[in-house]
Design a protein around this motif. Sequence first.
Motif, short mmCIF file in Angstrom:
data_model
loop_
_atom_site.label_atom_id
_atom_site.label_comp_id
_atom_site.label_asym_id
_atom_site.label_seq_id
_atom_site.Cartn_x
_atom_site.Cartn_y
_atom_site.Cartn_z
N THR A 2 41.42 0.78 11.13
CA THR A 2 41.74 1.18 9.76
C THR A 2 41.93 2.69 9.71
O THR A 2 41.11 3.45 10.22
N THR A 3 43.01 3.12 9.10
CA THR A 3 43.27 4.55 8.96
C THR A 3 43.43 4.89 7.48
O THR A 3 43.88 4.07 6.68
N GLN A 30 35.60 14.00 15.78
CA GLN A 30 34.84 13.20 14.83
C GLN A 30 34.51 14.07 13.61
O GLN A 30 34.11 15.22 13.76
N GLU A 54 34.60 9.75 6.65
CA GLU A 54 34.28 10.06 8.04
C GLU A 54 35.10 9.20 8.97
O GLU A 54 35.68 8.18 8.59
N GLY A 55 35.14 9.63 10.23
CA GLY A 55 35.88 8.88 11.23
C GLY A 55 36.42 9.82 12.29
O GLY A 55 35.90 10.91 12.53
N SER A 78 40.93 7.83 11.29
CA SER A 78 40.70 6.45 11.73
C SER A 78 39.20 6.18 11.76
O SER A 78 38.41 7.07 12.07
N ASP A 79 38.83 4.92 11.42
CA ASP A 79 37.40 4.58 11.48
C ASP A 79 36.95 4.30 12.90
O ASP A 79 35.78 4.06 13.16
N THR A 96 33.43 -2.95 12.14
CA THR A 96 32.77 -2.76 10.86
C THR A 96 33.62 -3.33 9.74
O THR A 96 34.83 -3.08 9.68
N PRO A 139 32.30 7.35 0.59
CA PRO A 139 32.43 6.36 1.67
C PRO A 139 32.25 4.95 1.15
O PRO A 139 31.92 4.72 -0.01
N SER A 144 26.53 3.38 7.75
CA SER A 144 27.32 4.07 8.75
C SER A 144 26.53 4.12 10.05
O SER A 144 25.43 4.66 10.09
N ARG A 146 26.57 5.57 13.53
CA ARG A 146 27.17 6.54 14.46
C ARG A 146 26.13 7.02 15.44
O ARG A 146 24.96 7.15 15.11
#
Length: 508
Positions: A2-3, A30, A54-55, A78-79, A96, A139, A144, A146
Amino acid sequence: MTTREFRLPDPGEGLVEADIVTWHVKVGDQVAINDIVVEVETSKSLVELPIPFEGTVAALLVSEGDTVDVGTPIIRISDGAAEPAPGTPGDDMVPTLPAESGPEQIVPPDGGSAQVEPAPATAEAPTEGRVANLVGYGPRTTESKRRPRKSPDPGTEAAHEQVAARSFATDVPVSRRADHREPLRPQQTEPVGEPLPGPGHAEPASSLGAGAVLAKPPVRKLAKDLGVDLGTLAGSGPGGVITRDDVERAAVPDESEADQGRFVAYAPLAGDVPETRIPIKGVRKATAKAMVESAFTAPHVTEWVSVDVSATMELVERLKARRDFRDLKITPMLIIAKAVCLALQRTPGLNAAWDEATQEIVIKHSINLGIAAATPRGLMVPNIKGAQTYDLRSLAIAFADLVATARDGKLQPAEMSGGTFTITNVGVFGVDGGTPILNPGEAGILCVGQIARRPWVVGSGDDERIVPRWVSTLGVSFDHRMVDGEQGSTFLADVAGILTDPGLALVF
């Protein structure tokens, strides 16, 4: 995968476009919510823009130096989650998903899979709340996941700085005006397959290739704005990296010129090119438009007076010796600013604006005193709000902060708007005077010429004699629709009287 695209937001103050100055990220980086990703220049200020999600940076859609309209996509994020084809290994690694689609699945460090159920809604953790962010809508409501960032090893800081500088080791031509920005694209000066230096290993500058210039992007931009050739500088930073101080010293080699705010805005004329073209954009474009509108809208009248300011110069020296002023930069401009505030309160017609729609003169009850400052970005006129309420020390602090912020290019649009009267000081360039053009929407502007030693007649009658005195020329331009000759002359005489005898301020 996904972008999402981040569009140039409205910077406010009715602005519809901005120039891309410096990208703080590159493809593959990132980013987290509210990370600063780009610095843009509007016609009024430099603005740092945070990212609202974020991404991973998938693409930079515009280049440094481009002028883009509000609402134009400038970066794609992009995610980082990829959807594997059915039946292929890793089908159990589901990317996700949005909160409405059910629980999200992540891959733990041991390579297995783990199901993460959404947390139940509670008063402390509402499922429909939004995370506070600076831009956009925030968001998604899912957690999230990460990997935490590791703190860098202190021993590798110098190496990292060299690597960052090396990735931008591209000489920028200086035979162009500072406003003529070209896209600054990273170029690698070393073979692509060369390994980066490891922990504790700082690569010598000589191995970066002959002629390579070590400087970070913000320093390169500063050098471009000031017309400094980085190739002629020896860096004082770690590993020979050129720093901001190196560039500023090269731009202003003489300390007295630095105090006067003289910056090298144009490169010296070169015989190998027939001409240099300067795009009209940013501050220059806004200034040109405003000056044309002002000159052909407001009927200007200018008056001059020569003033013996010897008493003001003595006052400046006494203030410098006072304990409560020792930490401040005290100049005659401080006394002039205070004199202007006092004179405007006696002749408020010069602290006014013309309302074309209602055909009314609007007298401003607050003096928002504009100070014209020469900066690497061009002429900027920030203003001190409510200047009439400041005592002399407070005015000195506000004056110094405003000019420093302007020269650093960090002014905000609010600091540039709402001015009611302006002072411009051409004396720092050794000029005796001029006929300044009004800032649009203002009724008056004061031009201050250089303060120099000149022969002056003092005394009267048989006691008349010629002695050297500190003398300056003041010129005031005003809008004759709002200000008649009597008001303009009274204002100028009041300012001149205070500068001749600062004690007169007690009777205002």
